[in-house]
Design an enzyme around this catalytic site. Structure first.
Site, mmCIF file in Angstrom:
data_model
loop_
_atom_site.group_PDB
_atom_site.id
_atom_site.type_symbol
_atom_site.label_atom_id
_atom_site.label_comp_id
_atom_site.label_asym_id
_atom_site.label_seq_id
_atom_site.Cartn_x
_atom_site.Cartn_y
_atom_site.Cartn_z
ATOM 1 N N PRO A 234 -15.915 -3.357 3.113
ATOM 2 C CA PRO A 234 -17.250 -3.414 3.724
ATOM 3 C C PRO A 234 -18.209 -2.369 3.169
ATOM 4 O O PRO A 234 -19.420 -2.535 3.290
ATOM 5 C CB PRO A 234 -16.964 -3.157 5.212
ATOM 6 C CG PRO A 234 -15.686 -2.389 5.231
ATOM 7 C CD PRO A 234 -14.880 -2.921 4.083
ATOM 8 N N GLY B 22 -23.637 5.612 0.063
ATOM 9 C CA GLY B 22 -24.748 6.338 -0.541
ATOM 10 C C GLY B 22 -24.363 7.696 -1.112
ATOM 11 O O GLY B 22 -25.224 8.469 -1.519
ATOM 12 N N TYR C 109 0.863 -1.190 0.000
ATOM 13 C CA TYR C 109 0.000 0.000 0.000
ATOM 14 C C TYR C 109 0.897 1.238 0.000
ATOM 15 O O TYR C 109 1.461 1.626 1.030
ATOM 16 C CB TYR C 109 -0.937 0.025 1.210
ATOM 17 C CG TYR C 109 -1.992 -1.084 1.219
ATOM 18 C CD1 TYR C 109 -2.266 -1.837 0.073
ATOM 19 C CD2 TYR C 109 -2.720 -1.365 2.367
ATOM 20 C CE1 TYR C 109 -3.237 -2.841 0.086
ATOM 21 C CE2 TYR C 109 -3.687 -2.367 2.387
ATOM 22 C CZ TYR C 109 -3.928 -3.095 1.238
ATOM 23 O OH TYR C 109 -4.885 -4.088 1.250
HETATM 24 N N1 LIG Z 1 -6.604 -7.922 -1.368
HETATM 25 C C1 LIG Z 1 -6.762 -7.464 -0.154
HETATM 26 O O1 LIG Z 1 -6.285 -8.055 0.776
HETATM 27 C C2 LIG Z 1 -7.542 -6.210 0.062
HETATM 28 C C3 LIG Z 1 -8.259 -5.627 -1.002
HETATM 29 C C4 LIG Z 1 -9.070 -4.537 -0.730
HETATM 30 C C5 LIG Z 1 -9.149 -4.010 0.551
HETATM 31 N N2 LIG Z 1 -8.412 -4.569 1.561
HETATM 32 C C6 LIG Z 1 -8.460 -4.029 2.937
HETATM 33 O O2 LIG Z 1 -9.809 -3.715 3.269
HETATM 34 C C7 LIG Z 1 -9.891 -2.339 3.632
HETATM 35 C C8 LIG Z 1 -11.260 -1.802 3.294
HETATM 36 O O3 LIG Z 1 -11.573 -1.938 1.929
HETATM 37 P P1 LIG Z 1 -11.500 -0.722 0.927
HETATM 38 O O4 LIG Z 1 -10.711 0.387 1.568
HETATM 39 O O5 LIG Z 1 -11.042 -1.267 -0.371
HETATM 40 O O6 LIG Z 1 -13.009 -0.303 0.708
HETATM 41 P P2 LIG Z 1 -14.172 0.261 1.651
HETATM 42 O O7 LIG Z 1 -13.774 0.180 3.064
HETATM 43 O O8 LIG Z 1 -15.399 -0.430 1.206
HETATM 44 O O9 LIG Z 1 -14.261 1.788 1.162
HETATM 45 C C9 LIG Z 1 -13.349 2.717 1.652
HETATM 46 C C10 LIG Z 1 -13.524 4.087 0.996
HETATM 47 O O10 LIG Z 1 -14.838 4.573 1.104
HETATM 48 C C11 LIG Z 1 -14.827 5.977 1.406
HETATM 49 N N3 LIG Z 1 -15.427 6.115 2.735
HETATM 50 C C12 LIG Z 1 -15.136 5.408 3.865
HETATM 51 N N4 LIG Z 1 -15.929 5.753 4.888
HETATM 52 C C13 LIG Z 1 -16.754 6.694 4.417
HETATM 53 C C14 LIG Z 1 -17.817 7.443 4.995
HETATM 54 N N5 LIG Z 1 -18.191 7.267 6.266
HETATM 55 N N6 LIG Z 1 -18.466 8.338 4.214
HETATM 56 C C15 LIG Z 1 -18.122 8.520 2.932
HETATM 57 N N7 LIG Z 1 -17.121 7.851 2.322
HETATM 58 C C16 LIG Z 1 -16.444 6.936 3.059
HETATM 59 C C17 LIG Z 1 -13.367 6.417 1.357
HETATM 60 O O11 LIG Z 1 -12.979 6.805 0.023
HETATM 61 P P3 LIG Z 1 -13.388 8.196 -0.674
HETATM 62 O O12 LIG Z 1 -13.500 9.230 0.384
HETATM 63 O O13 LIG Z 1 -12.301 8.469 -1.674
HETATM 64 O O14 LIG Z 1 -14.694 7.895 -1.373
HETATM 65 C C18 LIG Z 1 -12.637 5.117 1.688
HETATM 66 O O15 LIG Z 1 -11.341 5.075 1.230
HETATM 67 C C19 LIG Z 1 -8.716 -1.697 2.875
HETATM 68 O O16 LIG Z 1 -8.366 -0.422 3.386
HETATM 69 C C20 LIG Z 1 -7.659 -2.742 3.079
HETATM 70 O O17 LIG Z 1 -7.123 -2.653 4.380
HETATM 71 C C21 LIG Z 1 -7.634 -5.661 1.332
#
Ligand SMILES: NC(=O)c1ccc[n+]([C@@H]2O[C@H](COP(=O)([O-])OP(=O)(O)OC[C@H]3O[C@@H](n4cnc5c(N)ncnc54)[C@H](OP(=O)(O)O)[C@@H]3O)[C@@H](O)[C@H]2O)c1
Length: 327
Positions: free
Chosen positions: A202, A210, A56
């Site tokens: 998640p 939304g 990352y």
């Molecule tokens: N292959 C793997 O192992 C793998 C792959 C994916 C993820 N992961 C892990 O899982 C974690 C979570 O998944 P993810 O980060 O991909 O997706 P996520 O948690 O579904 O979405 C995160 C994004 O949503 C937005 N967000 C978060 N909370 C919010 C809120 N309350 N209101 C409005 N926007 C919000 C932010 O981006 P914006 O503000 O830019 O919209 C944030 O970066 C990652 O950080 C990582 O640690 C692991």
């Protein structure tokens, strides 16, 4: 904040934890000072578990976490990952020499002499049929370089195979309102074996907050732009693999279910926590306000049966045909 057992590790982790991918990179521009504020807010809200990876931001995310540990005295469990530095990314690359090198790099970035939890980072499926890979991880644990290990998987079948190895403590898998299949076969088996489960993506990459619309734009270095069709890595990691316009329609239907004053992100996270096999959800957060909103989900009352059934009906009608059998 509420806490749950992380498998057999003996750790009690915050049920809403923190995913540290976005603060490293691949999500458009992020500023380290704002990322640090987000991390501090997470700890203020009771978060004690953070998921990161060596890749990352090429160590940037891990180094921010080392800084967080210097700036705070609370115990924090940090889960990192290994394997995605391999190029080409092959099963053969998951050997003792390479894994040891990746672990040494993470030890340096995280400024520690023992990693809490190392996860294989979505390796090729064949890795789960090579006991020697898990033997190499056992050796790293015996050498005191890592405390525990687990896996991050793309598919339910990989998760089921991984937990046959007795020292796999945790499985990280995509689980959210748009990705429900893990609950069918995998969760009961994980519960039976006492494996911890980290629910990643998640919020379906922000879709389940939304806030996105047909007109939302993403920067060129944001995976929601450059990986929309799986050009760089598994398409399931971006918006959970659901077509953007369909996801927007489903979110509009979910909006009608929101209790007064509850943000959609909190509803989406509370839905995940309804499943007791889950140890924690690891939403990404770039800003303190996002982190606070996400952590508040842990204090919401359980969702009622009507809401659970309505979310299932939206999934069955709109999402299931697109993704259910793919991961
Ligand atoms: N292959 C793997 O192992 C793998 C792959 C994916 C993820 N992961 C892990 O899982 C974690 C979570 O998944 P993810 O980060 O991909 O997706 P996520 O948690 O579904 O979405 C995160 C994004 O949503 C937005 N967000 C978060 N909370 C919010 C809120 N309350 N209101 C409005 N926007 C919000 C932010 O981006 P914006 O503000 O830019 O919209 C944030 O970066 C990652 O950080 C990582 O640690 C692991």
């Amino acid at each position: 904040m509420q806490y749950r057992a992380l498998g057999r590790t003996g750790w009690q982790v915050s049920e809403v934890s923190f995913g540290a991918w976005a603060i490293g990179g691949a999500w458009g521009d992020v500023r380290d000072d704002e990322s640090m504020d987000a991390l501090h807010r997470a700890l203020d809200c009771g978060v004690n578990f953070i998921d990161t990876a060596d890749v990352y931001g090429d160590g940037r995310s891990e180094r921010l976490l080392a800084r967080l540990k210097r700036e705070r005295s609370e115990p924090i469990v940090i889960a990192t990952k290994a394997g995605r530095r391999l190029s080409p990314h092959t099963a053969d690359g998951y050997n003792a020499r390479n894994l040891t090198g990746f672990v040494e790099d993470s030890l340096r970035n995280l400024a520690t002499d023992c990693l809490d939890l190392v996860q294989l980072h979505c390796p090729p499926t064949d890795v789960y049929y090579r006991p020697e890979v898990f033997g190499a991880l056992d050796d790293l644990a015996a050498a005191g370089k890592i405390r525990y290990y687990g896996v991050s998987v793309e598919r339910v079948e990989e998760a089921l195979k991984a937990i046959e190895f007795p020292n796999v403590q945790t499985v990280q898998i995509i689980y959210n309102c748009f990705r429900q299949r893990p609950a069918e076969l995998f969760f009961p088996e994980a519960r039976r074996r006492g494996a911890g489960i980290l629910a990643r993506v998640p919020l379906a990459s922000g879709m389940l907050t939304g806030k996105l619309t047909r007109d939302s734009k993403f920067a060129a270095d944001d995976h929601r732009n450059f990986n929309l069709h799986g050009q760089a890595f598994d398409v399931g990691e971006t918006f959970s693999g659901v077509d953007y316009p369909v996801a927007l329609e489903a979110v509009e239907e979910m909006r009608r279910l929101l209790p007064a004053g509850v943000p959609m992100a909190a509803l989406a996270l509370r839905w995940i926590l309804m499943e007791d096999a889950i140890s924690c959800a690891i939403p990404g957060g770039k800003r303190p306000s996002q982190v606070a909103e996400n952590c508040a989900a842990a204090d919401l009352p359980p969702l009622d049966e009507k809401t659970m059934a309505a979310i299932r009906a939206i999934y069955d009608a709109k999402i299931h045909p697109l993704v259910h059998q793919r991961w």
